[in-house]
Design a protein around this motif. Structure first.
Motif, PDB file in Angstrom:
ATOM      1  N   GLU A  79      -4.900   3.380  -4.364  1.00  0.00           N
ATOM      2  CA  GLU A  79      -3.806   4.330  -4.146  1.00  0.00           C
ATOM      3  C   GLU A  79      -3.612   5.214  -5.378  1.00  0.00           C
ATOM      4  N   TYR A  80      -3.687   4.615  -6.548  1.00  0.00           N
ATOM      5  CA  TYR A  80      -3.508   5.384  -7.780  1.00  0.00           C
ATOM      6  C   TYR A  80      -4.635   6.411  -7.948  1.00  0.00           C
ATOM      7  N   MET A  81      -5.861   5.965  -7.749  1.00  0.00           N
ATOM      8  CA  MET A  81      -7.003   6.872  -7.941  1.00  0.00           C
ATOM      9  C   MET A  81      -7.002   7.988  -6.896  1.00  0.00           C
ATOM     10  N   ASP A  95       4.735  11.541  -2.576  1.00  0.00           N
ATOM     11  CA  ASP A  95       5.228  11.791  -3.931  1.00  0.00           C
ATOM     12  C   ASP A  95       6.389  10.839  -4.191  1.00  0.00           C
ATOM     13  N   TYR A  96       6.167   9.886  -5.056  1.00  0.00           N
ATOM     14  CA  TYR A  96       7.178   8.888  -5.377  1.00  0.00           C
ATOM     15  C   TYR A  96       7.935   9.237  -6.661  1.00  0.00           C
ATOM     16  N   SER A  97       7.825  10.466  -7.128  1.00  0.00           N
ATOM     17  CA  SER A  97       8.391  10.858  -8.418  1.00  0.00           C
ATOM     18  C   SER A  97       9.864  10.519  -8.580  1.00  0.00           C
ATOM     19  N   GLY A  98      10.654  10.671  -7.533  1.00  0.00           N
ATOM     20  CA  GLY A  98      12.088  10.453  -7.660  1.00  0.00           C
ATOM     21  C   GLY A  98      12.544   9.037  -7.380  1.00  0.00           C
ATOM     22  N   THR A  99      11.626   8.079  -7.353  1.00  0.00           N
ATOM     23  CA  THR A  99      11.991   6.709  -7.005  1.00  0.00           C
ATOM     24  C   THR A  99      11.857   5.784  -8.215  1.00  0.00           C
ATOM     25  N   GLN A 102       8.057   3.681 -10.031  1.00  0.00           N
ATOM     26  CA  GLN A 102       6.887   4.495  -9.699  1.00  0.00           C
ATOM     27  C   GLN A 102       6.063   4.744 -10.951  1.00  0.00           C
ATOM     28  N   ILE A 103       4.793   4.987 -10.756  1.00  0.00           N
ATOM     29  CA  ILE A 103       3.892   5.336 -11.855  1.00  0.00           C
ATOM     30  C   ILE A 103       3.246   6.671 -11.505  1.00  0.00           C
ATOM     31  N   ASN A 104       3.536   7.680 -12.318  1.00  0.00           N
ATOM     32  CA  ASN A 104       3.006   9.041 -12.142  1.00  0.00           C
ATOM     33  C   ASN A 104       3.245   9.616 -10.745  1.00  0.00           C
ATOM     34  N   GLY A 105       4.212   9.089 -10.036  1.00  0.00           N
ATOM     35  CA  GLY A 105       4.552   9.597  -8.716  1.00  0.00           C
ATOM     36  C   GLY A 105       3.569   9.225  -7.622  1.00  0.00           C
ATOM     37  N   ILE A 107       2.114   5.761  -7.217  1.00  0.00           N
ATOM     38  CA  ILE A 107       2.266   4.389  -6.708  1.00  0.00           C
ATOM     39  C   ILE A 107       3.672   3.905  -6.992  1.00  0.00           C
ATOM     40  N   ARG A 108       4.134   2.998  -6.146  1.00  0.00           N
ATOM     41  CA  ARG A 108       5.442   2.349  -6.308  1.00  0.00           C
ATOM     42  C   ARG A 108       5.212   0.856  -6.431  1.00  0.00           C
ATOM     43  N   LEU A 109       5.603   0.304  -7.570  1.00  0.00           N
ATOM     44  CA  LEU A 109       5.398  -1.122  -7.809  1.00  0.00           C
ATOM     45  C   LEU A 109       6.245  -1.982  -6.874  1.00  0.00           C
ATOM     46  N   ASP A 110       7.365  -1.447  -6.379  1.00  0.00           N
ATOM     47  CA  ASP A 110       8.188  -2.228  -5.454  1.00  0.00           C
ATOM     48  C   ASP A 110       7.540  -2.366  -4.080  1.00  0.00           C
ATOM     49  N   TYR A 111       6.427  -1.688  -3.849  1.00  0.00           N
ATOM     50  CA  TYR A 111       5.670  -1.855  -2.610  1.00  0.00           C
ATOM     51  C   TYR A 111       4.662  -3.007  -2.711  1.00  0.00           C
ATOM     52  N   ALA A 112       4.661  -3.723  -3.816  1.00  0.00           N
ATOM     53  CA  ALA A 112       3.705  -4.815  -4.014  1.00  0.00           C
ATOM     54  C   ALA A 112       3.705  -5.818  -2.860  1.00  0.00           C
ATOM     55  N   PRO A 113       4.860  -6.282  -2.369  1.00  0.00           N
ATOM     56  CA  PRO A 113       4.812  -7.230  -1.243  1.00  0.00           C
ATOM     57  C   PRO A 113       4.157  -6.630   0.009  1.00  0.00           C
ATOM     58  N   LEU A 114       4.400  -5.357   0.262  1.00  0.00           N
ATOM     59  CA  LEU A 114       3.773  -4.715   1.419  1.00  0.00           C
ATOM     60  C   LEU A 114       2.261  -4.690   1.276  1.00  0.00           C
ATOM     61  N   TRP A 115       1.782  -4.317   0.095  1.00  0.00           N
ATOM     62  CA  TRP A 115       0.332  -4.248  -0.122  1.00  0.00           C
ATOM     63  C   TRP A 115      -0.283  -5.639  -0.124  1.00  0.00           C
ATOM     64  N   PHE A 116       0.459  -6.639  -0.581  1.00  0.00           N
ATOM     65  CA  PHE A 116       0.000  -8.030  -0.542  1.00  0.00           C
ATOM     66  C   PHE A 116      -0.346  -8.419   0.899  1.00  0.00           C
ATOM     67  N   PHE A 117       0.609  -8.199   1.811  1.00  0.00           N
ATOM     68  CA  PHE A 117       0.398  -8.590   3.209  1.00  0.00           C
ATOM     69  C   PHE A 117      -0.573  -7.657   3.934  1.00  0.00           C
ATOM     70  N   CYS A 118      -0.564  -6.370   3.579  1.00  0.00           N
ATOM     71  CA  CYS A 118      -1.551  -5.452   4.166  1.00  0.00           C
ATOM     72  C   CYS A 118      -2.962  -5.868   3.762  1.00  0.00           C
ATOM     73  N   GLY A 119      -3.128  -6.297   2.525  1.00  0.00           N
ATOM     74  CA  GLY A 119      -4.438  -6.772   2.077  1.00  0.00           C
ATOM     75  C   GLY A 119      -4.924  -7.952   2.898  1.00  0.00           C
ATOM     76  N   LEU A 120      -4.012  -8.881   3.196  1.00  0.00           N
ATOM     77  CA  LEU A 120      -4.387 -10.025   4.030  1.00  0.00           C
ATOM     78  C   LEU A 120      -4.698  -9.592   5.461  1.00  0.00           C
TER      79      LEU A 120
END
Length: 134
Positions: A79-81, A95-99, A102-105, A107-120
């Protein structure tokens, strides 16, 4: 690989439409409009590249916690790349800039649980046809 790419791309698109529709519900937009971008199909399709990692982790009988964590890292990296590349060309659909968190607008680190389960989920989709098929 081609079938897994298509399967992951379509699954990701559908998940994104459900997610953005859910977010519109939270904003009290009763049309529940979900949206996506054509760019998202190949980005989600890249989850097909999780298959070799998935095969390795499953052969070692790694716990779902470790597998989900590693998939989450892979997804954040992709997602970052992809977001950075699309942003450079002024065509990034998110664009996650206002949240918060977020990192550089892109990626959102608070989406980690979503990506965890999406990965599975992507692991399941990639393994669905067995380890020897495309």
């Amino acid at each position: 690989m081609k079938n897994n790419f298509i399967r992951c791309g379509i699954c990701g698109w559908c998940l994104e439409l459900l997610w953005t529709g859910f977010l519109s519900f939270r904003r009290r937009e009763w049309k529940l409009t979900g949206h996506s971008s054509l760019w998202m199909f190949p980005i989600y399709g890249m989850a097909a590249f999780l298959k070799p990692l998935s095969n390795f982790l499953c052969s070692k009988k790694c716990s779902f916690l470790l597998r989900g964590f590693l998939y989450m890292l892979f997804i954040f990296t992709a997602e970052y790349m992809s977001g950075s590349l699309l942003k450079k060309h002024h065509c990034c659909p998110w664009d996650y800039s206002g949240t918060h968190f977020q990192i550089n607008g892109v990626i959102r680190l608070d989406y980690a649980p979503l990506w965890f389960f999406c990965g599975l989920l992507f692991e399941y989709l990639n393994q669905k046809n067995g380890s020897t098929s495309s």
